[in-house]
Design an enzyme around this catalytic site. Structure first.
Site, mmCIF file in Angstrom:
data_model
loop_
_atom_site.group_PDB
_atom_site.id
_atom_site.type_symbol
_atom_site.label_atom_id
_atom_site.label_comp_id
_atom_site.label_asym_id
_atom_site.label_seq_id
_atom_site.Cartn_x
_atom_site.Cartn_y
_atom_site.Cartn_z
ATOM 1 N N GLN A 1 0.912 -1.589 0.196
ATOM 2 C CA GLN A 1 0.142 -0.395 0.086
ATOM 3 C C GLN A 1 0.664 1.059 -0.141
ATOM 4 O O GLN A 1 0.368 1.789 -0.643
ATOM 5 C CB GLN A 1 -1.233 -0.303 1.056
ATOM 6 C CG GLN A 1 -1.686 1.237 1.011
ATOM 7 C CD GLN A 1 -2.531 0.951 2.791
ATOM 8 O OE1 GLN A 1 -3.580 2.493 2.274
ATOM 9 N NE2 GLN A 1 -2.932 -0.005 3.139
ATOM 10 N N ASP B 1 0.850 3.048 6.250
ATOM 11 C CA ASP B 1 0.372 3.033 4.860
ATOM 12 C C ASP B 1 0.437 4.401 3.634
ATOM 13 O O ASP B 1 1.429 4.938 3.591
ATOM 14 C CB ASP B 1 -0.095 1.479 4.276
ATOM 15 C CG ASP B 1 -0.142 0.456 4.424
ATOM 16 O OD1 ASP B 1 1.764 0.321 4.909
ATOM 17 O OD2 ASP B 1 -0.532 -0.341 4.923
ATOM 18 N N TYR C 1 4.769 -3.012 8.599
ATOM 19 C CA TYR C 1 3.743 -2.934 7.904
ATOM 20 C C TYR C 1 2.255 -2.168 9.139
ATOM 21 O O TYR C 1 3.206 -0.924 9.858
ATOM 22 C CB TYR C 1 2.166 -4.304 7.801
ATOM 23 C CG TYR C 1 2.884 -5.544 6.702
ATOM 24 C CD1 TYR C 1 2.803 -4.944 5.638
ATOM 25 C CD2 TYR C 1 2.817 -7.252 7.550
ATOM 26 C CE1 TYR C 1 2.948 -6.182 4.678
ATOM 27 C CE2 TYR C 1 4.258 -7.136 6.394
ATOM 28 C CZ TYR C 1 3.747 -7.055 5.385
ATOM 29 O OH TYR C 1 3.788 -7.954 4.291
ATOM 30 N N GLU C 2 1.182 -1.924 8.042
ATOM 31 C CA GLU C 2 0.047 -0.654 8.386
ATOM 32 C C GLU C 2 0.882 -0.254 10.076
ATOM 33 O O GLU C 2 0.727 0.259 10.705
ATOM 34 C CB GLU C 2 -0.977 -0.815 8.064
ATOM 35 C CG GLU C 2 -1.475 0.520 8.421
ATOM 36 C CD GLU C 2 -1.214 2.084 8.409
ATOM 37 O OE1 GLU C 2 -1.370 1.915 7.366
ATOM 38 O OE2 GLU C 2 -1.486 2.125 9.272
ATOM 39 N N THR D 1 13.873 -8.939 -11.799
ATOM 40 C CA THR D 1 14.479 -8.388 -11.848
ATOM 41 C C THR D 1 16.435 -9.004 -10.642
ATOM 42 O O THR D 1 16.917 -8.580 -10.634
ATOM 43 C CB THR D 1 14.706 -7.130 -11.435
ATOM 44 O OG1 THR D 1 14.137 -7.155 -10.261
ATOM 45 C CG2 THR D 1 13.688 -6.380 -12.082
ATOM 46 N N LEU E 1 8.491 -8.720 -15.289
ATOM 47 C CA LEU E 1 9.779 -8.397 -15.149
ATOM 48 C C LEU E 1 10.822 -9.302 -13.878
ATOM 49 O O LEU E 1 10.318 -8.984 -13.087
ATOM 50 C CB LEU E 1 10.962 -6.611 -15.226
ATOM 51 C CG LEU E 1 12.317 -6.808 -15.759
ATOM 52 C CD1 LEU E 1 12.154 -6.762 -17.034
ATOM 53 C CD2 LEU E 1 12.387 -5.058 -16.138
ATOM 54 N N GLY F 1 -7.851 19.474 19.613
ATOM 55 C CA GLY F 1 -7.108 21.245 19.856
ATOM 56 C C GLY F 1 -7.644 21.980 21.394
ATOM 57 O O GLY F 1 -8.000 20.745 21.944
ATOM 58 N N GLY F 2 -8.139 23.318 20.722
ATOM 59 C CA GLY F 2 -8.787 23.720 21.934
ATOM 60 C C GLY F 2 -9.678 23.755 22.357
ATOM 61 O O GLY F 2 -10.969 23.968 23.228
HETATM 62 N N1 COA Z 1 12.045 -10.120 -9.675
HETATM 63 C C1 COA Z 1 12.543 -10.452 -8.944
HETATM 64 N N2 COA Z 1 12.902 -10.541 -7.247
HETATM 65 C C2 COA Z 1 11.824 -9.250 -6.504
HETATM 66 C C3 COA Z 1 11.039 -8.385 -8.212
HETATM 67 C C4 COA Z 1 11.303 -9.203 -9.709
HETATM 68 N N3 COA Z 1 10.476 -8.180 -10.218
HETATM 69 N N4 COA Z 1 10.036 -7.577 -7.121
HETATM 70 C C5 COA Z 1 10.943 -7.864 -6.252
HETATM 71 N N5 COA Z 1 11.356 -8.332 -5.328
HETATM 72 C C6 COA Z 1 12.435 -9.733 -4.696
HETATM 73 C C7 COA Z 1 13.319 -8.729 -3.752
HETATM 74 O O1 COA Z 1 14.544 -8.385 -4.406
HETATM 75 C C8 COA Z 1 12.808 -9.713 -2.252
HETATM 76 O O2 COA Z 1 14.326 -10.153 -2.579
HETATM 77 P P1 COA Z 1 15.652 -10.372 -1.729
HETATM 78 O O3 COA Z 1 14.389 -10.581 0.142
HETATM 79 O O4 COA Z 1 15.759 -11.624 -1.862
HETATM 80 O O5 COA Z 1 16.540 -9.652 -1.799
HETATM 81 C C9 COA Z 1 11.812 -9.945 -2.601
HETATM 82 O O6 COA Z 1 11.257 -9.852 -3.679
HETATM 83 C C10 COA Z 1 10.695 -8.842 -1.381
HETATM 84 O O7 COA Z 1 11.277 -8.673 -0.218
HETATM 85 P P2 COA Z 1 10.215 -7.651 0.567
HETATM 86 O O8 COA Z 1 10.251 -6.634 0.832
HETATM 87 O O9 COA Z 1 11.402 -7.619 1.551
HETATM 88 O O10 COA Z 1 9.157 -8.053 0.936
HETATM 89 P P3 COA Z 1 7.978 -8.551 2.194
HETATM 90 O O11 COA Z 1 6.917 -9.865 1.364
HETATM 91 O O12 COA Z 1 9.100 -9.934 2.774
HETATM 92 O O13 COA Z 1 7.785 -7.605 2.710
HETATM 93 C C11 COA Z 1 7.401 -5.909 3.638
HETATM 94 C C12 COA Z 1 6.644 -7.172 2.338
HETATM 95 C C13 COA Z 1 6.338 -4.688 3.363
HETATM 96 C C14 COA Z 1 7.433 -5.916 5.294
HETATM 97 C C15 COA Z 1 8.949 -5.038 3.093
HETATM 98 O O14 COA Z 1 9.186 -5.576 1.791
HETATM 99 C C16 COA Z 1 8.884 -3.934 4.225
HETATM 100 O O15 COA Z 1 8.440 -3.848 5.200
HETATM 101 N N6 COA Z 1 9.224 -2.894 3.521
HETATM 102 C C17 COA Z 1 9.482 -0.818 3.185
HETATM 103 C C18 COA Z 1 8.016 -1.181 4.571
HETATM 104 C C19 COA Z 1 6.835 -0.616 3.257
HETATM 105 O O16 COA Z 1 6.489 0.324 3.285
HETATM 106 N N7 COA Z 1 5.614 -1.244 3.656
HETATM 107 C C20 COA Z 1 4.626 -0.891 4.284
HETATM 108 C C21 COA Z 1 3.815 -2.297 3.080
HETATM 109 S S1 COA Z 1 1.662 -1.549 2.474
#
Ligand code: COA
Length: 416
Positions: A17, A169, A139-140, A74, A72, A248-249
């Site tokens: 989000q 978020d 998360y949120e 990446t 993609l 507030g007030g």
């Molecule tokens: N191709 C290949 N790999 C991809 C990709 C793509 N197109 N897009 C993402 N990935 C991979 C990343 O490289 C990463 O891999 P790695 O951990 O092996 O390096 C993985 O997918 C994504 O990891 P992550 O973002 O940590 O996902 P998660 O599901 O474990 O965690 C969150 C989710 C939201 C907790 C985390 O992303 C986070 O803390 N984000 C920052 C705070 C945030 O925005 N939170 C609010 C979300 S609403």
């Protein structure tokens, strides 16, 4: 009609989000937002809380309108090569992966800056760089706890409470959008890109700044006169939860209206604005309170504010929340009905202003979403459907100069 952000190309490397809310806003204002998603699965919200089998969930469609989707991988060399090409010709990259994910993929800030020194790299993380929790995924609700919202929300005799509003978020996404626009204006002057980082903890705390105000007042005087704990209850050394008190007030509270026994939302918020005291008394049929020393000033009213609210509830007992507001608005009293999501979804004013929009979608039929809350005199953001997974892969690759054969080859090795 040309839009203010036409010509700005954004690589949207966001999910869930916080990041998607930011890039969706920029897409409404004209930016070309290309959402980069993992082949086969894409943003996890496409599958979360589905209400129609095999159709993108509302969680996804409501945060990703007006975007393109490029699949993609990446982590594969071929996918990295495509991403590098995209980076060289984009203005902004937005990401909200967990800490270190972009670095592990080989796209550190230094590398991105080397590939495109004019590019703005915008990130959301749970905590700011260098913070003692900066390794945490967030998360949120985690952010609402870390940013001070939870400890100050709810009732004094209950636990810390989470708000339904996405303070961690979407709020962080809005902060990031401001940062990106600022960096774009800065780039016009310097020609250089920069890194823009927003943490969810900081963004929540920014919205809780009046609670930090209250902490300092409490430290100094030992009480907070606008909280329900004053003057009869106890204060500790931290800002308490104040229930539905005004922040507030102006004292205020959520008050029962006709039908509250069966309808959990038959309530209004009533604010006792200091200079509206005389109109309030007139509206309630209590003209004798206007000059009564026990009621005349805010200070005099505070010790028995809940008795005053009880009197107002007696007045409200035979009025619906809508009837009550229709009377009170004539007296210029700040108040509103407690509106449900169903009432908001069907509100003709919100439909007319473009705040609630119905969007056609090729798979799920039409759905409702929240359109731009920002209104302009020369721009009416149009909300279009969120993209299907990989819907624009061929279009984006072709625009980067890939031939049909190369696109086919990339698909074969599932880099796209
Ligand atoms: N191709 C290949 N790999 C991809 C990709 C793509 N197109 N897009 C993402 N990935 C991979 C990343 O490289 C990463 O891999 P790695 O951990 O092996 O390096 C993985 O997918 C994504 O990891 P992550 O973002 O940590 O996902 P998660 O599901 O474990 O965690 C969150 C989710 C939201 C907790 C985390 O992303 C986070 O803390 N984000 C920052 C705070 C945030 O925005 N939170 C609010 C979300 S609403």
């Amino acid at each position: 009609m040309s839009k203010p952000l036409d010509g700005i190309k954004i690589i949207d490397f966001t999910h869930v989000q916080a990041g998607p809310a930011c890039t969706q806003l920029l897409a409404w204002f004209g930016a070309d937002v290309i959402k980069v998603e993992r082949p086969g699965s894409g943003d996890v919200t496409r599958n979360q809380l589905r209400d129609i089998p095999d159709a993108d969930a509302l969680y996804f469609t409501m945060l990703n309108s007006n975007k393109k989707s490029l699949t993609l991988d990446t982590k594969k060399p071929e996918g990295k090569e495509v991403l590098e090409k995209l980076i060289r010709e984009s203005d902004v990259l937005v990401e909200n992966f967990g800490p270190g994910a972009l670095d592990r993929m080989g796209f550190s800030w230094e590398r991105l800056n080397e590939l495109n020194p004019k590019m703005i790299v915008a990130s959301v993380k749970g905590f700011s760089d260098g913070h003692h929790y900066d390794d945490l995924k967030v998360y949120e609700n985690v952010a609402q706890c870390a940013g001070g919202a939870a400890s100050t929300t709810g009732f004094w005799d209950g636990p810390p409470t989470i708000s339904a509003a996405a303070l961690g978020d979407s709020n962080t996404g809005m902060h990031l959008a401001i940062g990106i626009l600022t960096a774009l204006i800065g780039r016009d002057k310097t020609g250089k890109g920069q890194k823009v980082a927003v943490s969810m903890q900081d963004s929540v705390l920014n919205l809780c700044r009046v609670k930090l105000r209250d902490q300092q007042r409490l430290d100094r005087v030992g009480y907070l006169e606008e909280y329900p704990q004053y003057p009869h209850g106890e204060f500790s050394d931290v800002v308490p939860r104040g229930g539905n008190a005004g922040g507030g007030g102006q004292p205020g509270w959520i008050l029962k209206c006709k039908g509250w026994e069966t309808d959990p939302n038959a309530y209004i918020y009533f604010t006792i604005q200091g200079h509206a005291w005389a109109p309030i008394c007139k509206a309630l049929g209590k003209p004798e309170w206007i000059d009564d020393p026990a009621y005349k000033t805010a200070e005099a009213r505070q010790p028995h504010i809940f008795d005053i609210f009880a009197t107002i509830e007696t007045w409200l007992a035979d009025k619906t929340k809508f009837e009550a507001v229709d009377i009170l608005r004539k007296f210029d009293i700040p108040c509103a009905p407690v509106l449900t999501m169903k009432e908001l979804a069907n509100d003709p004013s919100l439909r007319a202003s473009g705040t609630i929009v119905e969007v056609p979608h090729s798979v799920r039929g039409s759905y409702l979403t929240v359109g731009s809350p920002i209104k302009f005199s020369d721009l009416k953001p149009e909300v279009t459907a969120s993209p299907l997974l990989g819907e624009h892969t061929e279009e984006v690759l072709a625009s980067l100069g890939y031939s049909q054969q190369e696109i086919f080859n990339l698909k074969e090795i599932q880099a796209v």
